[in-house]
Design an enzyme around this catalytic site. Structure first.
Site, PDB file in Angstrom:
ATOM      1  N   LYS A   8       0.829  -1.037   0.074  1.00  0.00           N
ATOM      2  CA  LYS A   8       0.002   0.219   0.019  1.00  0.00           C
ATOM      3  C   LYS A   8       0.926   1.193   0.060  1.00  0.00           C
ATOM      4  O   LYS A   8       1.835   1.208   0.791  1.00  0.00           O
ATOM      5  CB  LYS A   8      -0.878  -0.130   1.168  1.00  0.00           C
ATOM      6  CG  LYS A   8      -2.214   1.098   1.291  1.00  0.00           C
ATOM      7  CD  LYS A   8      -2.743   0.795   2.480  1.00  0.00           C
ATOM      8  CE  LYS A   8      -3.962   1.913   2.687  1.00  0.00           C
ATOM      9  NZ  LYS A   8      -4.798   1.918   3.801  1.00  0.00           N
ATOM     10  N   SER A  67      -9.767   2.475   3.158  1.00  0.00           N
ATOM     11  CA  SER A  67      -8.921   2.922   2.147  1.00  0.00           C
ATOM     12  C   SER A  67      -7.860   2.061   1.235  1.00  0.00           C
ATOM     13  O   SER A  67      -7.378   2.456   0.303  1.00  0.00           O
ATOM     14  CB  SER A  67      -7.905   3.939   2.980  1.00  0.00           C
ATOM     15  OG  SER A  67      -7.223   3.234   3.765  1.00  0.00           O
ATOM     16  N   SER A 104      -9.659  -0.195   7.131  1.00  0.00           N
ATOM     17  CA  SER A 104      -9.143   0.011   5.804  1.00  0.00           C
ATOM     18  C   SER A 104      -8.642  -1.439   5.309  1.00  0.00           C
ATOM     19  O   SER A 104      -8.381  -1.335   4.128  1.00  0.00           O
ATOM     20  CB  SER A 104      -8.065   1.313   5.763  1.00  0.00           C
ATOM     21  OG  SER A 104      -8.701   2.443   5.867  1.00  0.00           O
TER      22      SER A 104
END
Lengths: 512, 503, 98
Positions: A85, A160, A184
């Site tokens: 990420k 997210s 997330s």
């Protein structure tokens, strides 16, 4: 598809790839190249990646292959590629956290978890898309465009960490790193039919995670199977002196717990259903799958009890005070002075103060501005006690709820998210509706306890649904035991992984 | 800005009508090897930005890791200042934007200082002891350094841009805050100076900081307010920032008293504000009023866990505390038998440690003081160096005095020996040997020299016989000259009297 | 009930050093109003007898040894800087003295 060797490799789990690499059936270069090819083929449509680092990944793969050929003892996951990420700092690889304000920034250091990935020999395929600074539940707040849900490209992949989850669901990577501040990792897992784990707070070092809310953030594995999560968790977890909040204890045996769970026997395990996290606001299909999963757990010998966590109703409110408050301070460093974007005001004198304001005005997106202003408000003189101070007290009450619930149950369970993936754009103009996606995942972050989401079926709309398991702090192994058991039982019913039912993505050169 | 600045009021005049109240905040940079929250070196004088890590640069993702030695030093300071040590305290973030603060917040302690409710006795020049109450001592980190470029004056205003060096960013600081100091009247400036000086001495005694004022290791902010009478409520205060020498502390307080008296005499009110001290002109000026109105949005630092010093640890640290400077000074003065004025001179010359070591090396306290405050003080002044930096050790002075005590050199020779030592010719013994400076102790040689001198001045012999002892000096002088100073003047005098009587 | 005025948003944006356009100010004032109304209910249950929790897990006394580590090379430290000169970060003129 299954006839193509590269496609075959991308369909395997990380554990299967690790075994094939160990046995010398494939090389890391082949595995890595297969995933790079897959990214090239489908990421135009999915847009899970912000940056693909093919050269670096292949270089690592070659090195691992050479070391293996030389007979070196390697980490079990050595040579299995991974996506990271973009909120995780990677030395020499662009890191933007999904924000314009960091466009082009190349960090001079590695996050601790990245150091551990590199040390274990996992080639890094690239950096995945996310809501800007991890603020969001749909990845629509990325400054670099939407990520599309591989189950339905018109829908959100969650957020997210929508990029990491979508990369797994689209077979672009066998493993990925996510971060979870309020859900997330788990919520994208639920809406993409993948597995995600938020470890106990302090279980994985936060050093090198671009901080959103320091007291809530936690990095963890994003995978397609429970065992793969356990394997990855053991690579990245454990004490780190660079993170003062890092737990000093060794991790419990996670892989062992997952393997034990795969036997499908949960005799004597007490499973607590949190009544406050299942009811109004949860889609009927979500609730139906949840009830069916409970039946499977009962069938495996688990004792299912109902527990009440009366203060969970205030968790979302407390979260949306604590997070913006901490974020307003954590994001202050993005000011155009030392790194990243610098914007000069269009008129008037160019002073540091005005350049900071102009840089932040242009560099931050709407959601980031919204939360920074909210956090600034909650911390400002005269409001602190009513807002931030009260939210910290709610946090205490939620911890007490968990403590009481874990007296009655070994793990707690709920649906991961109230709904399946919604359409892109559907909730973009309604922040409160967007915030509600995290209603079931947020309590774990407030209390620091670990949580897992694994796919437990399709809702009435044919989209995946997630099942959340929560355990007491430091008892992450329970997630793996119960999760692996449920996964085994579900796949027995389905006759294979849920992702097998996802539509085939059009690959480059074909039309969809 | 149409209003004119009211004239300063004469200091004594101001004191006649107003009661000053002061408060002092002292920042001390701890002498740890690494910074407060990361392993970057703290060594002084390195090239810009060579002592930074992702943490002290405030890079995205970096996290603080607390330096245990800094915490120990803070506890030491707290204990030396007779403070309570917190059972549990947290760090807080003080949020404000400024380019030399890399995270745009300073990690500090807000409402939970590690040490609080203490006091320290300070001694003024005349020996009067004043007790200063300490409100708190807390830990925080220093900021980087801006160099302003392009402005005509070099001051911040008018600069076109600034260059920032973050080597200093993150250096551990302890900030010590007094309660309002009242009842010291006209001595307020002196109290302020003596307080800062006392803290400096304590930091050195504790070995928690080099405490070098000229390097900014110790920095003081002085608060001053005036009120009509000691019974009146506290007046509005000003805070004068970064006053960085003892003398300036005294001058700044004095100036603020005169200035505020002028403001009040003009029928105006003192503005609560930050002021800047100007060393060259000896005045303070108002700082720019901040638009942020000091809303620092403090909240507990989530990246650091609470510090909870166990009582056992605190007691362990307490047991290692050295004697505090004022107490030590009193003990040494008694042991050495110095008069108050003598002791004060010794303290002001920074000679306590030197004399202590000299005494330890075998010299009598009076003799040790005579050397360091006499011949050596003059030499240091001439050379423009500190006493401690002279190329002579207390041990050598001790040896030298033992030569004097043994009668092997007289005072004049001893000074020659000392100049040899200072010139790097070796130990006192070695200089004596090399230069042949030993006293002529052979009476035969002295008698011959005396006889020769007496023979050269027959009239003197008569005068002495007649009871006039005055001319003896001339004879002794002649003998000393003849022996190139290597005679014991007392012995020569005895021999002269003997020979005159005998003759 | 309007709790956050446009002027208040402007003040907060100043504190947070973010330039906001006129339309952003208006929009944020409306949005924050709704959000604040909804989160304000935390004070209902946060009574005086409840302790505040700042850290999810109760660790204390985590200290680092006072041992120097390798610093970032200067080139790396400055590599991401928008502007640098002579080993230092170059920033626009600073009007506000601290």
């Amino acid at each position: 598809m299954a006839t193509q060797p590269s496609s075959d490799l991308t369909r395997r789990t990380a554990a299967q790839l690790a075994e094939a690499l160990r046995a010398g059936e494939v090389t890391s270069v082949e595995v890595t190249q297969a995933h790079l090819d897959r990214i090239a083929a489908v990421d135009g449509a999915v847009h899970a990646f912000l940056h693909v680092c093919a050269e670096e990944a292949l270089a690592t793969a070659r090195e691992v292959d050479a070391r293996r050929a030389a007979g070196e003892e390697l980490h079990p996951l050595a040579g299995v590629p991974i996506a990271v990420k973009d909120v995780v700092v990677t030395k020499g690889l662009p890191t933007t956290a999904g924000s314009k304000i960091l466009e082009g920034w190349v960090p001079p250091y590695d996050a601790t978890l990245v150091e551990r990935l590199r040390a274990a020999g996992l080639p890094i395929l690239g950096k995945t898309n996310m809501d800007e600074f991890a603020m969001g539940s749909s990845t629509e707040h990325s400054a670099y465009g939407n990520t599309h849900n591989p189950w339905d490209l018109d829908r959100i992949p969650g957020g997210s960490g929508g990029g990491s989850a979508a990369a797994l669901a689209a077979y672009e990577a066998p493993l990925a790193i996510g971060t979870d501040t309020g859900g997330s990792i788990r919520q994208p897992g639920a809406v993409t039919g993948t597995v995600g784990v938020k470890p106990t707070y302090g279980g994985v070092s936060r050093y090198g995670l671009i901080a959103l809310a320091s007291s809530l953030d936690q990095a963890g594995p994003v995978t397609r199977t429970v065992l793969d999560s356990a394997l990855l968790h053991e690579v990245i977890g454990g004490h780190d002196p660079r993170d003062a909040t890092s737990l000093p204890e060794d991790l419990p045996g996670l892989v062992a717990a997952a393997r034990a769970g795969q036997g499908g026997d949960l005799t004597g395990v007490r499973v607590g259903v949190v009544d406050e996290l299942n009811g109004e606001g949860y889609q009927p299909g979500v609730r139906a799958r949840f009830e069916e999963s409970l039946e499977l757990l009962r069938g495996a010998g688990a004792e299912v009890v109902h527990v009440s966590c009366p203060h969970f109703g205030h968790a979302l409110a407390a979260y949306y005070l604590i997070l913006p408050s901490e974020a307003s301070s954590n994001l202050a460093k993005f000011d155009g002075m030392r790194f990243g974007l610098r914007v000069e005001p269009t008129e008037g004198t160019v002073t540091a103060e005005r350049v900071m304001a102009a840089t932040r005005g242009q560099g931050f997106g709407d959601e980031v501005k919204r939360r920074i202003i909210l956090g600034t408000y909650a911390l400002s003189a005269g409001y602190y006690d009513a807002y931030y101070g009260s939210a910290q007290k709610v946090r205490t009450l939620i911890q007490q709820d968990f403590a009481a619930a874990f007296e009655q149950a070994d793990v707690l369970v709920s649906p991961t998210a109230p709904t399946t993936a919604f359409k892109l754009g559907e909730k973009l103009d309604d922040p409160l509706a967007m915030y509600l996606n995290d209603v079931a995942t947020i309590p774990a972050n407030l209390a620091g306890v670990p949580g897992m989401s694994l796919p437990n079926g399709l809702s009435d709309d044919g989209l995946p649904v997630g099942f959340q398991i929560l355990a007491p702090a430091r008892a992450d192994d329970r997630l793996y035991r119960v999760g692996a058991a449920l996964e085994t039982l579900l796949e027995r019913e389905w006759g294979g992984p849920l992702l097998n039912r996802a539509p085939e993505l059009a690959t480059e050169g074909t039309t969809r | 800005m149409s209003t004119t600045t009211p004239p300063l009021v004469d200091y004594d005049d101001a004191l006649a009508r107003f009661d000053p109240v002061i408060g002092i905040e002292v920042h001390v940079e701890l002498g740890t090897a690494t910074k407060m929250f990361d392993g970057a070196s703290t060594e002084f004088g390195a090239e810009p930005n060579t002592q930074v890590t992702p943490v002290s640069l405030g890079l995205p993702g970096a996290l603080p890791a607390l330096n245990g030695k800094a915490v120990e030093s803070a506890i030491k300071i707290g204990l030396a200042l007779n403070c309570e040590i917190a059972e549990l305290c947290r760090f807080a973030r003080k949020n404000y934007f400024y380019p030399d603060v890399p995270k745009n917040f300073q990690t500090s302690q807000y409402d939970e200082p590690i040490a609080f409710d203490g006091w320290i006795d300070i001694e003024l020049d005349d020996g009067e002891v004043v007790r200063v109450e300490i409100e708190r001592a807390h830990m925080e980190e220093d900021a980087g350094k801006n160099t302003h470029v392009g402005g005509a004056t070099g001051r911040i205003h008018g600069a076109e841009y600034s260059l920032v060096d973050y080597n200093r960013a993150g250096i551990p600081l302890v900030e010590i805050v007094t309660r309002p100091i009242t009842g010291v009247g006209e001595r307020a400036p002196e109290v302020a100076r003596a307080y800062v000086q006392t803290l400096r001495d304590i930091f050195r005694a504790l070995d928690v900081s080099e405490a070098r004022m000229e390097r900014g290791n110790v920095r003081a902010d002085v608060n001053v307010s005036l009120r009509a009478t000691p019974e009146a409520p506290l007046g509005t205060r000003t805070e004068t920032k970064n006053v960085n020498s003892f003398r300036s502390v005294e001058r700044a307080v004095r100036h603020e008293i005169s200035r505020q008296a002028g403001v009040l005499d003009a029928g105006r009110t003192v503005t609560q504000e930050t002021r800047h001290w100007h060393e060259d002109t000896g005045v303070t000026t108002a700082g720019r009023v901040k638009s942020d109105a000091e809303d620092y949005r403090y909240f507990p630092e989530p990246d650091l866990v609470p510090v909870a010093p166990s009582r056992a640890w605190v007691e362990e640290i307490r047991a290692t505390l050295p004697e505090m400077p004022v107490a030590r000074r009193r003990r040494l003065q008694t042991e050495w038998g110095y008069a108050d004025a003598e002791m004060r001179d010794v303290v002001n010359a920074g000679a306590i440690e030197l004399i202590e070591a000299t005494v330890a090396a075998g010299a009598a306290p009076a003799a040790a003081r005579k050397w360091w405050m006499g011949e050596l003080a003059r030499t240091a002044k001439t050379e423009g160096v500190e006493l401690a930096d002279l190329p002579v050790t207390p041990e050598q002075i001790g040896q030298l005095q033992q030569l004097v005590d043994a009668g092997r050199v007289n005072d004049k020779l001893a000074r020659q020996v000392l100049s040899g030592v200072l010139a790097g010719e070796g130990s006192p013994e070695e200089v004596v040997t090399a230069r042949g400076l030993e006293v002529v102790s052979d009476d035969g040689a002295l008698v011959a020299a005396v006889d020769e001198a007496l023979a050269a001045q027959p009239d003197v012999v008569e005068k002495i016989r007649g009871g006039n002892q005055g001319p003896i000096g001339a004879i002794i002088g002649a003998v000393m000259k003849a022996t190139r100073g290597q005679a014991d003047a007392g012995r020569v005098r005895e021999i002269v009297l003997e020979r005159v009587q005998q003759g | 009930m309007s709790t956050i005025s446009r002027e208040e948003v402007a003040r907060l944006a100043g504190l947070a050093r973010i330039d906001l356009t006129e339309s952003e100010l208006t929009r944020l004032a409306g949005e924050l109003d709704v959000i604040v109304d909804s989160v304000a209910k935390v004070s209902e249950i946060a009574t005086d007898d409840v302790a505040a929790t700042s850290h999810p897990l109760p660790l204390t006394n985590v200290f680092r040894a006072d041992v120097p580590e390798e610093p970032l090379p200067v080139a790396d430290a400055l590599a991401g800087a928008p502007s640098a000169e002579g080993g230092r970060f170059a920033v626009p003129q600073i009007l506000e003295e601290d």
